[in-house]
Design a protein around this motif. Sequence first.
Motif, PDB file in Angstrom:
ATOM      1  N   ARG A  20    -134.779 -94.575  17.946  1.00  0.00           N
ATOM      2  CA  ARG A  20    -133.526 -95.297  18.322  1.00  0.00           C
ATOM      3  C   ARG A  20    -132.110 -94.824  17.807  1.00  0.00           C
ATOM      4  N   SER A  21    -132.347 -94.154  16.652  1.00  0.00           N
ATOM      5  CA  SER A  21    -131.092 -93.761  16.052  1.00  0.00           C
ATOM      6  C   SER A  21    -131.285 -92.420  15.273  1.00  0.00           C
ATOM      7  N   ALA A  22    -130.015 -91.838  15.312  1.00  0.00           N
ATOM      8  CA  ALA A  22    -130.125 -90.336  14.976  1.00  0.00           C
ATOM      9  C   ALA A  22    -128.724 -90.190  14.005  1.00  0.00           C
ATOM     10  N   THR A  23    -128.843 -89.331  12.816  1.00  0.00           N
ATOM     11  CA  THR A  23    -127.638 -89.124  12.091  1.00  0.00           C
ATOM     12  C   THR A  23    -127.114 -87.967  12.361  1.00  0.00           C
ATOM     13  N   VAL A  24    -125.935 -87.671  12.355  1.00  0.00           N
ATOM     14  CA  VAL A  24    -125.379 -86.266  12.402  1.00  0.00           C
ATOM     15  C   VAL A  24    -124.084 -86.262  11.674  1.00  0.00           C
ATOM     16  N   SER A  25    -124.286 -84.986  10.892  1.00  0.00           N
ATOM     17  CA  SER A  25    -123.084 -84.628  10.103  1.00  0.00           C
ATOM     18  C   SER A  25    -122.074 -83.969  10.934  1.00  0.00           C
ATOM     19  N   PHE A  26    -120.772 -84.380  10.746  1.00  0.00           N
ATOM     20  CA  PHE A  26    -119.785 -84.179  11.593  1.00  0.00           C
ATOM     21  C   PHE A  26    -118.759 -83.658  10.658  1.00  0.00           C
ATOM     22  N   GLY A  27    -119.091 -82.189  10.470  1.00  0.00           N
ATOM     23  CA  GLY A  27    -118.141 -81.430   9.356  1.00  0.00           C
ATOM     24  C   GLY A  27    -118.681 -81.676   8.190  1.00  0.00           C
ATOM     25  N   ALA A  28    -118.493 -80.871   7.304  1.00  0.00           N
ATOM     26  CA  ALA A  28    -119.151 -81.059   5.911  1.00  0.00           C
ATOM     27  C   ALA A  28    -118.169 -79.892   4.958  1.00  0.00           C
ATOM     28  N   TRP A  29    -118.503 -80.573   3.664  1.00  0.00           N
ATOM     29  CA  TRP A  29    -117.539 -79.768   2.533  1.00  0.00           C
ATOM     30  C   TRP A  29    -118.530 -78.437   2.039  1.00  0.00           C
ATOM     31  N   LYS A  30    -117.744 -77.423   2.022  1.00  0.00           N
ATOM     32  CA  LYS A  30    -118.271 -76.294   1.403  1.00  0.00           C
ATOM     33  C   LYS A  30    -118.297 -76.446   0.027  1.00  0.00           C
ATOM     34  N   THR A  31    -119.322 -75.592  -0.781  1.00  0.00           N
ATOM     35  CA  THR A  31    -119.348 -75.592  -2.041  1.00  0.00           C
ATOM     36  C   THR A  31    -119.392 -74.063  -2.624  1.00  0.00           C
ATOM     37  N   PRO A  32    -118.487 -73.831  -3.688  1.00  0.00           N
ATOM     38  CA  PRO A  32    -118.061 -74.948  -4.587  1.00  0.00           C
ATOM     39  C   PRO A  32    -116.791 -75.289  -4.362  1.00  0.00           C
ATOM     40  N   LEU A  33    -116.867 -76.575  -4.825  1.00  0.00           N
ATOM     41  CA  LEU A  33    -115.543 -77.402  -4.303  1.00  0.00           C
ATOM     42  C   LEU A  33    -115.301 -78.488  -5.459  1.00  0.00           C
ATOM     43  N   ASP A  34    -114.102 -78.828  -5.997  1.00  0.00           N
ATOM     44  CA  ASP A  34    -113.660 -79.933  -6.604  1.00  0.00           C
ATOM     45  C   ASP A  34    -112.634 -81.044  -5.921  1.00  0.00           C
ATOM     46  N   ARG A  35    -113.074 -81.927  -5.421  1.00  0.00           N
ATOM     47  CA  ARG A  35    -112.153 -82.630  -4.647  1.00  0.00           C
ATOM     48  C   ARG A  35    -111.490 -83.913  -5.648  1.00  0.00           C
ATOM     49  N   PHE A  36    -112.078 -83.850  -6.704  1.00  0.00           N
ATOM     50  CA  PHE A  36    -111.863 -85.088  -7.652  1.00  0.00           C
ATOM     51  C   PHE A  36    -110.170 -85.454  -7.775  1.00  0.00           C
ATOM     52  N   THR A  37    -109.414 -84.287  -7.808  1.00  0.00           N
ATOM     53  CA  THR A  37    -107.884 -84.730  -7.843  1.00  0.00           C
ATOM     54  C   THR A  37    -107.155 -84.081  -6.887  1.00  0.00           C
ATOM     55  N   THR A  38    -107.772 -83.156  -6.322  1.00  0.00           N
ATOM     56  CA  THR A  38    -106.713 -82.246  -5.447  1.00  0.00           C
ATOM     57  C   THR A  38    -107.298 -82.260  -4.252  1.00  0.00           C
ATOM     58  N   ALA A  39    -106.667 -82.592  -3.258  1.00  0.00           N
ATOM     59  CA  ALA A  39    -107.007 -82.527  -1.809  1.00  0.00           C
ATOM     60  C   ALA A  39    -107.215 -80.792  -1.385  1.00  0.00           C
ATOM     61  N   PRO A  40    -108.435 -80.942  -0.701  1.00  0.00           N
ATOM     62  CA  PRO A  40    -108.830 -79.335  -0.374  1.00  0.00           C
ATOM     63  C   PRO A  40    -108.037 -78.846   0.912  1.00  0.00           C
ATOM     64  N   PRO A  41    -108.237 -77.636   0.697  1.00  0.00           N
ATOM     65  CA  PRO A  41    -107.626 -76.845   2.025  1.00  0.00           C
ATOM     66  C   PRO A  41    -108.534 -76.907   3.173  1.00  0.00           C
ATOM     67  N   PRO A  42    -108.008 -76.741   4.466  1.00  0.00           N
ATOM     68  CA  PRO A  42    -108.530 -76.769   5.569  1.00  0.00           C
ATOM     69  C   PRO A  42    -110.076 -75.874   5.601  1.00  0.00           C
ATOM     70  N   SER A  43    -109.904 -74.568   4.802  1.00  0.00           N
ATOM     71  CA  SER A  43    -110.889 -73.732   4.728  1.00  0.00           C
ATOM     72  C   SER A  43    -112.113 -74.422   4.070  1.00  0.00           C
ATOM     73  N   ALA A  44    -111.966 -75.250   3.283  1.00  0.00           N
ATOM     74  CA  ALA A  44    -112.848 -75.755   2.330  1.00  0.00           C
ATOM     75  C   ALA A  44    -113.974 -76.569   3.104  1.00  0.00           C
ATOM     76  N   ASN A  45    -113.723 -76.721   4.590  1.00  0.00           N
ATOM     77  CA  ASN A  45    -114.554 -77.702   5.438  1.00  0.00           C
ATOM     78  C   ASN A  45    -115.287 -76.550   6.195  1.00  0.00           C
ATOM     79  N   HIS A  46    -116.483 -77.306   6.559  1.00  0.00           N
ATOM     80  CA  HIS A  46    -117.275 -76.389   7.689  1.00  0.00           C
ATOM     81  C   HIS A  46    -117.388 -77.233   8.830  1.00  0.00           C
ATOM     82  N   HIS A  47    -116.931 -76.731  10.050  1.00  0.00           N
ATOM     83  CA  HIS A  47    -116.590 -77.148  11.279  1.00  0.00           C
ATOM     84  C   HIS A  47    -117.800 -77.100  12.087  1.00  0.00           C
TER      85      HIS A  47
END
Length: 190
Positions: free
Chosen positions: A44-71
């Motif tokens: 009845r239900s499914a889960t879909v990842s809609f975009g994902a963060w690539k690694t290595p990446l540290d988002r703790f304090t700094t906003a990531p650039p667009p290239s850090a995301n997998h579309h």
Amino acid sequence: MSKTTRREMLKKVGAAGTVAAGLGLVPVVSKSASLDNDGNGTPRSATVSFGAWKTPLDRFTTAPPPSANHHELIPTTVEIQAGGTVNYIISGLHNIAVYDDGTQPGDIDIHLLTPPAPPLPRQIDDPNGRIYRGLDPRALLPTLDRVEVVYFEHPGTYLVICSVLPHFLEGMFGFVSVLPNSNGTVKALR
Ligand SMILES: [Cu+2]
């Protein structure tokens, strides 16, 4: 056929489940849980990842650039039964648009766009056949990660796109295959 009423049966199933859980055994599947399957194994239900963060990446304090995301939508296509949901787990600057049964990616008019808002990319705004559109990510910056749950009442094959123009052009779309609910239990319980 037993004359056991539905209420009595639910009581028994509930008690058995409690006992089994207490003994550390696998609990008896409850009556309501059995509705999660139409007899053919369709959930009845499914889960879909809609975009994902690539690694290595540290988002703790700094906003990531667009290239850090997998579309991409992962998995691209999911199958559920009518009266079910798809849970979209959205990571990054994306926008969900769901199009009605039978719509193909080539049917989307990529010339219909939201007004420019540099430096952010424009978003497709084709209302033809669009049955759901999610939150505008531009209004959510910088907190973009979220979940949106979409309910699919009727059988069909639904196109789901990311309306962010460059993402769609990269192939950021998928499908939801909604199968008829063969046992009718979902409708019967309404
Ligand atoms: Cu996107």
